[in-house]
Write a protein that holds these residues in place. Structure first.
Motif, PDB file in Angstrom:
ATOM      1  N   ILE A 112       0.830  -1.201   0.000  1.00 36.67           N
ATOM      2  CA  ILE A 112       0.000   0.000   0.000  1.00 36.67           C
ATOM      3  C   ILE A 112       0.870   1.258   0.000  1.00 36.67           C
ATOM      4  O   ILE A 112       0.643   2.190  -0.780  1.00 36.67           O
ATOM      5  CB  ILE A 112      -0.933  -0.005   1.229  1.00 36.67           C
ATOM      6  CG1 ILE A 112      -1.980  -1.115   1.098  1.00 36.67           C
ATOM      7  CG2 ILE A 112      -1.620   1.355   1.388  1.00 36.67           C
ATOM      8  CD1 ILE A 112      -2.779  -1.353   2.372  1.00 36.67           C
ATOM      9  N   ARG A 113       1.870   1.291   0.862  1.00 35.37           N
ATOM     10  CA  ARG A 113       2.734   2.471   0.952  1.00 35.37           C
ATOM     11  C   ARG A 113       3.506   2.704  -0.338  1.00 35.37           C
ATOM     12  O   ARG A 113       3.653   3.841  -0.799  1.00 35.37           O
ATOM     13  CB  ARG A 113       3.707   2.317   2.122  1.00 35.37           C
ATOM     14  CG  ARG A 113       3.103   2.679   3.452  1.00 35.37           C
ATOM     15  CD  ARG A 113       3.996   2.291   4.592  1.00 35.37           C
ATOM     16  NE  ARG A 113       5.297   2.932   4.565  1.00 35.37           N
ATOM     17  CZ  ARG A 113       6.246   2.698   5.469  1.00 35.37           C
ATOM     18  NH1 ARG A 113       6.021   1.834   6.448  1.00 35.37           N
ATOM     19  NH2 ARG A 113       7.408   3.322   5.400  1.00 35.37           N
ATOM     20  N   GLU A 114       3.989   1.625  -0.942  1.00 39.30           N
ATOM     21  CA  GLU A 114       4.767   1.758  -2.176  1.00 39.30           C
ATOM     22  C   GLU A 114       3.899   2.294  -3.309  1.00 39.30           C
ATOM     23  O   GLU A 114       4.306   3.188  -4.061  1.00 39.30           O
ATOM     24  CB  GLU A 114       5.352   0.400  -2.559  1.00 39.30           C
ATOM     25  CG  GLU A 114       6.320   0.443  -3.711  1.00 39.30           C
ATOM     26  CD  GLU A 114       7.729   0.764  -3.271  1.00 39.30           C
ATOM     27  OE1 GLU A 114       8.539   1.120  -4.140  1.00 39.30           O
ATOM     28  OE2 GLU A 114       8.020   0.665  -2.062  1.00 39.30           O
ATOM     29  N   ILE A 115       2.683   1.752  -3.427  1.00 37.83           N
ATOM     30  CA  ILE A 115       1.776   2.215  -4.484  1.00 37.83           C
ATOM     31  C   ILE A 115       1.336   3.649  -4.214  1.00 37.83           C
ATOM     32  O   ILE A 115       1.281   4.487  -5.117  1.00 37.83           O
ATOM     33  CB  ILE A 115       0.559   1.287  -4.584  1.00 37.83           C
ATOM     34  CG1 ILE A 115       0.974  -0.136  -4.983  1.00 37.83           C
ATOM     35  CG2 ILE A 115      -0.446   1.833  -5.594  1.00 37.83           C
ATOM     36  CD1 ILE A 115       1.648  -0.245  -6.320  1.00 37.83           C
ATOM     37  N   ALA A 116       1.035   3.970  -2.941  1.00 39.21           N
ATOM     38  CA  ALA A 116       0.583   5.320  -2.595  1.00 39.21           C
ATOM     39  C   ALA A 116       1.669   6.355  -2.822  1.00 39.21           C
ATOM     40  O   ALA A 116       1.371   7.513  -3.148  1.00 39.21           O
ATOM     41  CB  ALA A 116       0.118   5.361  -1.142  1.00 39.21           C
ATOM     42  N   ALA A 117       2.945   5.977  -2.652  1.00 40.22           N
ATOM     43  CA  ALA A 117       4.035   6.914  -2.900  1.00 40.22           C
ATOM     44  C   ALA A 117       4.070   7.323  -4.369  1.00 40.22           C
ATOM     45  O   ALA A 117       4.441   8.450  -4.705  1.00 40.22           O
ATOM     46  CB  ALA A 117       5.365   6.288  -2.497  1.00 40.22           C
ATOM     47  N   ALA A 118       3.673   6.405  -5.242  1.00 40.61           N
ATOM     48  CA  ALA A 118       3.636   6.705  -6.672  1.00 40.61           C
ATOM     49  C   ALA A 118       2.339   7.389  -7.073  1.00 40.61           C
ATOM     50  O   ALA A 118       2.330   8.310  -7.895  1.00 40.61           O
ATOM     51  CB  ALA A 118       3.812   5.421  -7.484  1.00 40.61           C
ATOM     52  N   ASP A 119       1.218   6.946  -6.492  1.00 42.87           N
ATOM     53  CA  ASP A 119      -0.100   7.488  -6.812  1.00 42.87           C
ATOM     54  C   ASP A 119      -1.004   7.268  -5.599  1.00 42.87           C
ATOM     55  O   ASP A 119      -1.427   6.146  -5.327  1.00 42.87           O
ATOM     56  CB  ASP A 119      -0.682   6.793  -8.041  1.00 42.87           C
ATOM     57  CG  ASP A 119      -1.949   7.463  -8.552  1.00 42.87           C
ATOM     58  OD1 ASP A 119      -2.771   7.871  -7.724  1.00 42.87           O
ATOM     59  OD2 ASP A 119      -2.109   7.573  -9.781  1.00 42.87           O
ATOM     60  N   GLY A 120      -1.287   8.348  -4.870  1.00 42.27           N
ATOM     61  CA  GLY A 120      -2.080   8.232  -3.649  1.00 42.27           C
ATOM     62  C   GLY A 120      -3.457   7.654  -3.886  1.00 42.27           C
ATOM     63  O   GLY A 120      -3.975   6.889  -3.056  1.00 42.27           O
ATOM     64  N   SER A 121      -4.084   7.988  -5.010  1.00 43.14           N
ATOM     65  CA  SER A 121      -5.425   7.490  -5.295  1.00 43.14           C
ATOM     66  C   SER A 121      -5.440   5.970  -5.449  1.00 43.14           C
ATOM     67  O   SER A 121      -6.299   5.288  -4.899  1.00 43.14           O
ATOM     68  CB  SER A 121      -5.967   8.138  -6.572  1.00 43.14           C
ATOM     69  OG  SER A 121      -6.147   9.517  -6.416  1.00 43.14           O
ATOM     70  N   ILE A 122      -4.486   5.439  -6.193  1.00 45.47           N
ATOM     71  CA  ILE A 122      -4.448   4.005  -6.420  1.00 45.47           C
ATOM     72  C   ILE A 122      -4.019   3.288  -5.135  1.00 45.47           C
ATOM     73  O   ILE A 122      -4.460   2.170  -4.863  1.00 45.47           O
ATOM     74  CB  ILE A 122      -3.492   3.661  -7.581  1.00 45.47           C
ATOM     75  CG1 ILE A 122      -3.872   4.494  -8.814  1.00 45.47           C
ATOM     76  CG2 ILE A 122      -3.562   2.187  -7.911  1.00 45.47           C
ATOM     77  CD1 ILE A 122      -5.341   4.390  -9.211  1.00 45.47           C
ATOM     78  N   GLY A 123      -3.199   3.957  -4.321  1.00 41.95           N
ATOM     79  CA  GLY A 123      -2.873   3.393  -3.019  1.00 41.95           C
ATOM     80  C   GLY A 123      -4.111   3.240  -2.157  1.00 41.95           C
ATOM     81  O   GLY A 123      -4.305   2.218  -1.487  1.00 41.95           O
ATOM     82  N   GLU A 124      -4.981   4.246  -2.160  1.00 42.39           N
ATOM     83  CA  GLU A 124      -6.226   4.149  -1.395  1.00 42.39           C
ATOM     84  C   GLU A 124      -7.151   3.091  -1.975  1.00 42.39           C
ATOM     85  O   GLU A 124      -7.809   2.351  -1.235  1.00 42.39           O
ATOM     86  CB  GLU A 124      -6.941   5.503  -1.366  1.00 42.39           C
ATOM     87  CG  GLU A 124      -8.238   5.452  -0.575  1.00 42.39           C
ATOM     88  CD  GLU A 124      -8.979   6.782  -0.523  1.00 42.39           C
ATOM     89  OE1 GLU A 124     -10.129   6.802  -0.036  1.00 42.39           O
ATOM     90  OE2 GLU A 124      -8.398   7.802  -0.971  1.00 42.39           O
TER      91      GLU A 124
END
Length: 437
Positions: free
Chosen positions: A101-113
């Protein structure tokens, strides 16, 4: 006007076997891919069909497949799904999911959520299911890599009656309108909480969004977190089979078990992971900008010669980044402790006591308070440190991190969390027992 979601053509993909060394590499590849066009996608503000296809291709939706249902042996669980899950879901642990989750959110917060909410929803059958392990078709939907959207949180009484489930032949009919923070336009299945018109209890249902009675109204034009697939959904006499009821909550919140009451804590914690990821992504991108852009000369500074040798050697800049990096490290430590506590509570299962649940609630509240403040502070200060890199025309457009952090953290008040923590620390009082997020 509500519209039917576009039909997705990318087939769900089951993940490879759990491998601690594999997932970081897979996640990094997806994150790098998302980061490459993050600015363009954020400006376009379109439903995240392509982004979800990237998650599916990597097998990430099935990462956190729950273990065998409560009260059932691994052998029985394996037999019920043809052995596909190995009786143990084949999924990774919560710490691994948090790192994703943190790795994806660092790239794109929306997709992390989006993926964070999916992971919590993927445990709905475990958290709300009956003690004998009955949880409908949700385990198979998750194991097959289907993306889940919607939400099980109780609706705000002031927002209307929410959703209702009326008894019908071989199941129920779902009616009503409800807004959801993620997944309404792109999910393969919706997990929703609806009040039973017969008993008044909250039933957790698995719904196929492709049914003609399901109409989605998207909400992509927001300040931040624009690509989560948020919006409102109308349900008009949508049939829900008995096997698609994942579980239930009694009308009286105080009758809910401590284990079931972990559901809102799990959601709050993964959103803290998203906020932390946004802060870490913002800090990393700002660092790259600051390394490349010489700072304005400061004739009054005694070590001005450092600037000519190393543009990023400005002592004031170093001090600022030192403070921000420390804030990020502090938030990460608090969030990781809360993640460990939540995971232990989930492993304990229905033997979890109220005191244990209270301790987990305090850890989660601390994680929320620290990350919300750190995320907003970090994403605000990098705008000052990078100056021209925030422009919409060219540049790094680092303002997107601030917008995402602000939109995400505005949903909860750190003041309330800090008050609960203080009351617990000073007076030994348990945080309010509630099934609301």
């Amino acid at each position: 006007m509500p519209t039917k979601p576009v039909v997705r053509t990318a087939a769900p993909r089951r993940p490879p076997a759990v491998d601690d060394a594999l997932w970081p590499r897979v996640t990094r590849e997806v994150a790098d891919d998302l980061a490459a066009d993050a600015i363009a996608r954020d400006r376009a503000g379109k439903p995240p069909y392509d982004e979800v296809a990237r998650l599916r291709e990597a097998g990430l939706p099935a990462l956190l497949t729950p273990p065998a249902p409560l009260g059932r042996s691994r052998t029985a669980a394996a037999a019920s799904d043809g052995g596909r899950s190995g009786g143990n879901g084949g999924g990774a642990d919560w710490r691994t999911a948090a790192a994703v989750i943190r790795e994806i959110a660092a790239a794109d917060g929306s997709i992390g959520e989006l993926i964070a909410r999916h992971y919590v929803l993927s445990w709905s059958g475990r958290l709300f299911g009956m003690p004998d392990g009955t949880s409908g078709d949700e385990p198979l939907a998750v194991a097959d890599g289907r993306l889940l959207g919607g939400g099980t949180d109780l609706p705000d009484p002031e927002s209307g009656p929410g959703l209702t489930l009326s008894p019908a032949d071989s199941g129920y009919l779902l009616n009503g309108r409800r807004s959801f923070a993620a997944g309404v336009t792109v999910a393969d299945r919706l997990v929703v909480g609806a009040a039973s018109t017969h008993t008044g209890e909250l039933l957790i249902a698995l719904v196929d969004p492709a049914h003609p009675g399901v109409l989605a109204d998207t909400d992509n034009d927001r300040l931040g977190q624009r690509l989560t697939g948020a919006g409102s959904v109308d349900f008009d006499n949508v049939p829900v089979g008995a096997g698609h009821i994942l579980g239930a909550m009694p009308r009286d919140e105080h009758a809910v078990s401590a284990f079931t009451a972990l559901a809102p804590l799990a959601l709050r914690l993964v959103l803290s992971q998203v906020a932390l990821g946004i802060a870490e992504g913002a800090l990393a991108e700002a660092r790259d900008v600051s390394r490349a852009v010489p700072p304005a000369p400061r004739p009054e500074a005694p070590d001005t010669t450092t600037y000519a040798v190393r543009p990023s050697g400005d002592p004031y800049l170093l001090l600022a980044y030192g403070e921000l990096a420390t804030a990020a490290h502090t938030a990460a430590a608090v969030v990781e402790r809360a993640t460990d506590a939540l995971e232990q509570g989930l492993l304990t299962g229905r033997d979890l006591g109220m005191d244990e649940r209270a301790e987990i609630a305090v850890r989660v509240a601390a994680a929320e308070a620290v990350t919300s403040r750190s995320a907003v502070d970090i994403t605000t200060r990098i705008l000052e440190l990078t100056q021209a890199a925030t422009s919409f025309e060219g540049g790094a457009s680092l303002d997107r991190f601030w917008r995402n952090a602000r939109a995400l953290t505005a949903r909860s008040s750190p003041t309330h969390r800090l008050r609960d923590i203080g009351d617990h620390y000073l007076n030994g009082t348990h945080p309010p027992f509630t099934v609301r997020s």
